[in-house]
Design an enzyme around this catalytic site. Structure first.
Site, PDB file in Angstrom:
ATOM      1  N   LYS A 114    -118.659  11.135 -23.519  1.00 31.85           N
ATOM      2  CA  LYS A 114    -117.597  10.546 -22.690  1.00 31.85           C
ATOM      3  C   LYS A 114    -117.390  11.306 -21.388  1.00 31.85           C
ATOM      4  CE  LYS A 114    -115.029   7.682 -25.795  1.00 31.85           C
ATOM      5  NZ  LYS A 114    -113.756   7.226 -26.305  1.00 31.85           N
ATOM      6  N   LYS A 198    -123.386   2.425 -28.894  1.00 34.02           N
ATOM      7  CA  LYS A 198    -122.511   1.662 -29.790  1.00 34.02           C
ATOM      8  C   LYS A 198    -121.723   0.602 -29.008  1.00 34.02           C
ATOM      9  CE  LYS A 198    -118.212   4.232 -29.796  1.00 34.02           C
ATOM     10  NZ  LYS A 198    -116.961   4.316 -30.488  1.00 34.02           N
ATOM     11  N   LYS A 201    -115.300  -0.634 -26.232  1.00 32.85           N
ATOM     12  CA  LYS A 201    -114.353  -1.336 -25.356  1.00 32.85           C
ATOM     13  C   LYS A 201    -114.604  -0.985 -23.905  1.00 32.85           C
ATOM     14  CE  LYS A 201    -110.620  -0.259 -28.515  1.00 32.85           C
ATOM     15  NZ  LYS A 201    -110.673   1.197 -28.585  1.00 32.85           N
TER      16      LYS A 201
HETATM   17  N1  AQP Z   1    -119.354   0.146 -32.471  1.00 35.44           N
HETATM   18  C1  AQP Z   1    -118.636   0.494 -33.524  1.00 35.44           C
HETATM   19  N2  AQP Z   1    -119.130   0.329 -34.768  1.00 35.44           N
HETATM   20  C2  AQP Z   1    -118.389   0.662 -35.858  1.00 35.44           C
HETATM   21  N3  AQP Z   1    -117.142   1.173 -35.794  1.00 35.44           N
HETATM   22  C3  AQP Z   1    -116.615   1.353 -34.565  1.00 35.44           C
HETATM   23  N4  AQP Z   1    -115.427   1.824 -34.144  1.00 35.44           N
HETATM   24  C4  AQP Z   1    -115.375   1.803 -32.790  1.00 35.44           C
HETATM   25  N5  AQP Z   1    -116.523   1.319 -32.298  1.00 35.44           N
HETATM   26  C5  AQP Z   1    -117.317   1.025 -33.372  1.00 35.44           C
HETATM   27  C6  AQP Z   1    -114.389   2.284 -35.053  1.00 35.44           C
HETATM   28  O1  AQP Z   1    -113.181   1.630 -34.698  1.00 35.44           O
HETATM   29  C7  AQP Z   1    -112.097   2.516 -34.922  1.00 35.44           C
HETATM   30  C8  AQP Z   1    -111.229   2.560 -33.709  1.00 35.44           C
HETATM   31  O2  AQP Z   1    -111.957   3.133 -32.639  1.00 35.44           O
HETATM   32  P1  AQP Z   1    -111.216   3.491 -31.305  1.00 35.44           P
HETATM   33  O3  AQP Z   1    -110.979   2.275 -30.535  1.00 35.44           O
HETATM   34  O4  AQP Z   1    -110.015   4.289 -31.593  1.00 35.44           O
HETATM   35  O5  AQP Z   1    -112.163   4.481 -30.560  1.00 35.44           O
HETATM   36  P2  AQP Z   1    -113.655   4.431 -30.205  1.00 35.44           P
HETATM   37  O6  AQP Z   1    -114.480   4.756 -31.392  1.00 35.44           O
HETATM   38  O7  AQP Z   1    -113.828   5.326 -29.019  1.00 35.44           O
HETATM   39  O8  AQP Z   1    -113.893   2.904 -29.820  1.00 35.44           O
HETATM   40  P3  AQP Z   1    -114.460   2.303 -28.526  1.00 35.44           P
HETATM   41  O9  AQP Z   1    -114.499   0.837 -28.632  1.00 35.44           O
HETATM   42  O10 AQP Z   1    -115.752   2.953 -28.162  1.00 35.44           O
HETATM   43  O11 AQP Z   1    -113.344   2.660 -27.469  1.00 35.44           O
HETATM   44  P4  AQP Z   1    -113.493   3.335 -26.082  1.00 35.44           P
HETATM   45  O12 AQP Z   1    -114.541   2.570 -25.363  1.00 35.44           O
HETATM   46  O13 AQP Z   1    -112.141   3.212 -25.464  1.00 35.44           O
HETATM   47  O14 AQP Z   1    -113.889   4.758 -26.343  1.00 35.44           O
HETATM   48  C9  AQP Z   1    -112.684   3.890 -35.277  1.00 35.44           C
HETATM   49  O15 AQP Z   1    -112.616   4.072 -36.680  1.00 35.44           O
HETATM   50  C10 AQP Z   1    -114.101   3.780 -34.845  1.00 35.44           C
HETATM   51  O16 AQP Z   1    -114.957   4.563 -35.665  1.00 35.44           O
END
Ligand code: AQP
Length: 334
Positions: A114, A198, A201
């Site tokens: 990140k 992955k 968002k």
């Molecule tokens: N691609 C994914 N596959 C499986 N699980 C996922 N999670 C997120 N992306 C995937 C799981 O969703 C939960 C919430 O995640 P989060 O939104 O708190 O944070 P993150 O993992 O950082 O998700 P994003 O979408 O990638 O958000 P941004 O882009 O803002 O950083 C967690 O349990 C995560 O494992």
């Protein structure tokens, strides 16, 4: 030590929730709610480790709450609230900043991903994010944490912090060592455009993900455009090893149809990817669009969503304050 099982997990209000959040976390949240006491948190303090437009953050907290409810979380069964409304998260995070080690944080791969190439410019919050995550879990003495595989390393750090606290303050078993609950088959959903990353968002291209609010038309377009492979579908999983996009589509289809990947691959062997894509779009539309419609409906009544968060905050605060009293005592704070 108490044998009480307690689930804690959080989701960042950083934008539209997507299929990765749904299959990696939310579906699991809903099924756990039937067996255990659960606390689900909209982790707004985690979100601000990367700058958030304040108006968007406010809206996203409500939208994430609506997404929790739309996927089936029941506020009468589970505690649903936003992190910043329980100040104990920030207080315990500070204490744990003093327990956690710089060497441990230096190994966190999510920070490296990140922060990008210019780490000097990343916020201090982003660097110590895993300590706040440990505080979220330990504040409630949670025993089980449902997360996607991308959070496995952070959860291991929470376990290390809990163990070190118990040892440093000579209070064996004070904090339970939290167990990760990671979905077996579908722990990480990958981007539809580049399956080495992955689904996320914050990825710029909306074509990289299926959002929970996508319409049938959006889903059809995104799946049609998703990267796959120019050859037909092979008959065995091994042949998909170097074709991550194709494997990702087949894995999502297998999860949504509740059939093993082996079975899906053998059923689809020899067919073109366009055939899989048509089937996949169909099951996605039938599972995701009702959730999206429910989110839109819930978002029309913001005061109801705020009421849910307020009620959850009150319940969470009672547990947090009781535990914090004991934590302060262990540390020697008056
Ligand atoms: N691609 C994914 N596959 C499986 N699980 C996922 N999670 C997120 N992306 C995937 C799981 O969703 C939960 C919430 O995640 P989060 O939104 O708190 O944070 P993150 O993992 O950082 O998700 P994003 O979408 O990638 O958000 P941004 O882009 O803002 O950083 C967690 O349990 C995560 O494992």
């Amino acid at each position: 030590m108490s044998n009480k099982k307690l689930v804690f997990s959080g989701v960042q209000p950083t934008g539209n929730l997507h299929l990765g959040n749904y299959l990696g976390a939310l579906k699991n949240f809903v099924s756990l709610q039937k067996e255990m006491e659960c606390i689900y948190c909209v982790v707004d303090l985690h979100a601000i480790t990367v700058f958030q437009n304040p108006k968007n953050l406010y809206d996203n907290v409500l939208e994430t709450t609506a997404s929790f409810l739309a996927t089936g979380l029941n506020p009468d069964k589970s505690i649903i609230f936003n992190q910043s409304s329980v100040s104990g998260h920030a207080e315990l995070a500070w204490i744990l900043n003093c327990v956690s080690r710089i060497g441990w944080l230096n190994r966190m791969t999510q920070f490296k991903d990140k922060a990008g190439s210019d780490k000097e410019k990343a916020s201090v919050g982003l660097y110590i994010y895993p300590n706040l995550m440990a505080a979220d879990i330990l504040l409630y003495k949670a025993t089980h944490v449902p997360v996607g595989a991308d959070q496995k390393q952070h959860l291991e750090l929470s376990r290390d912090i809990a163990q070190k606290f118990n040892k440093d303050f000579n209070c064996k078993d004070f904090f339970p060592i939290p167990e990760p609950l990671i979905p077996k088959n579908i722990s990480r959903i990958m981007s539809l455009r580049d399956a080495t990353k992955k689904m996320s968002k914050s990825e710029e291209s909306d074509y990289s993900r299926i959002n929970l609010k996508d319409t049938a038309d959006d889903i059809n377009k995104k799946i049609k455009k998703a990267k796959s492979d120019s050859n037909s579908i092979p008959g065995e999983i091994k042949s998909l090893e170097n074709k991550p996009e194709a494997l990702n589509l087949l894995t999502i289809y297998s999860e949504l149809t509740n059939k093993s990947l082996e079975k899906i691959v053998s059923e689809m062997a020899g067919k073109e990817y366009s055939f899989l894509k048509a089937k996949l779009a169909e099951v996605l539309i039938s599972e995701i669009t009702p959730v999206g419609k429910e989110i839109q409906k819930l978002l029309k009544d913001k005061s109801y969503l705020k009421k849910i968060l307020k009620k959850g905050t009150e319940k969470a605060n009672i547990i947090a304050e009781e535990n914090l009293k004991n934590i302060r005592e262990k540390v020697g704070l008056i």
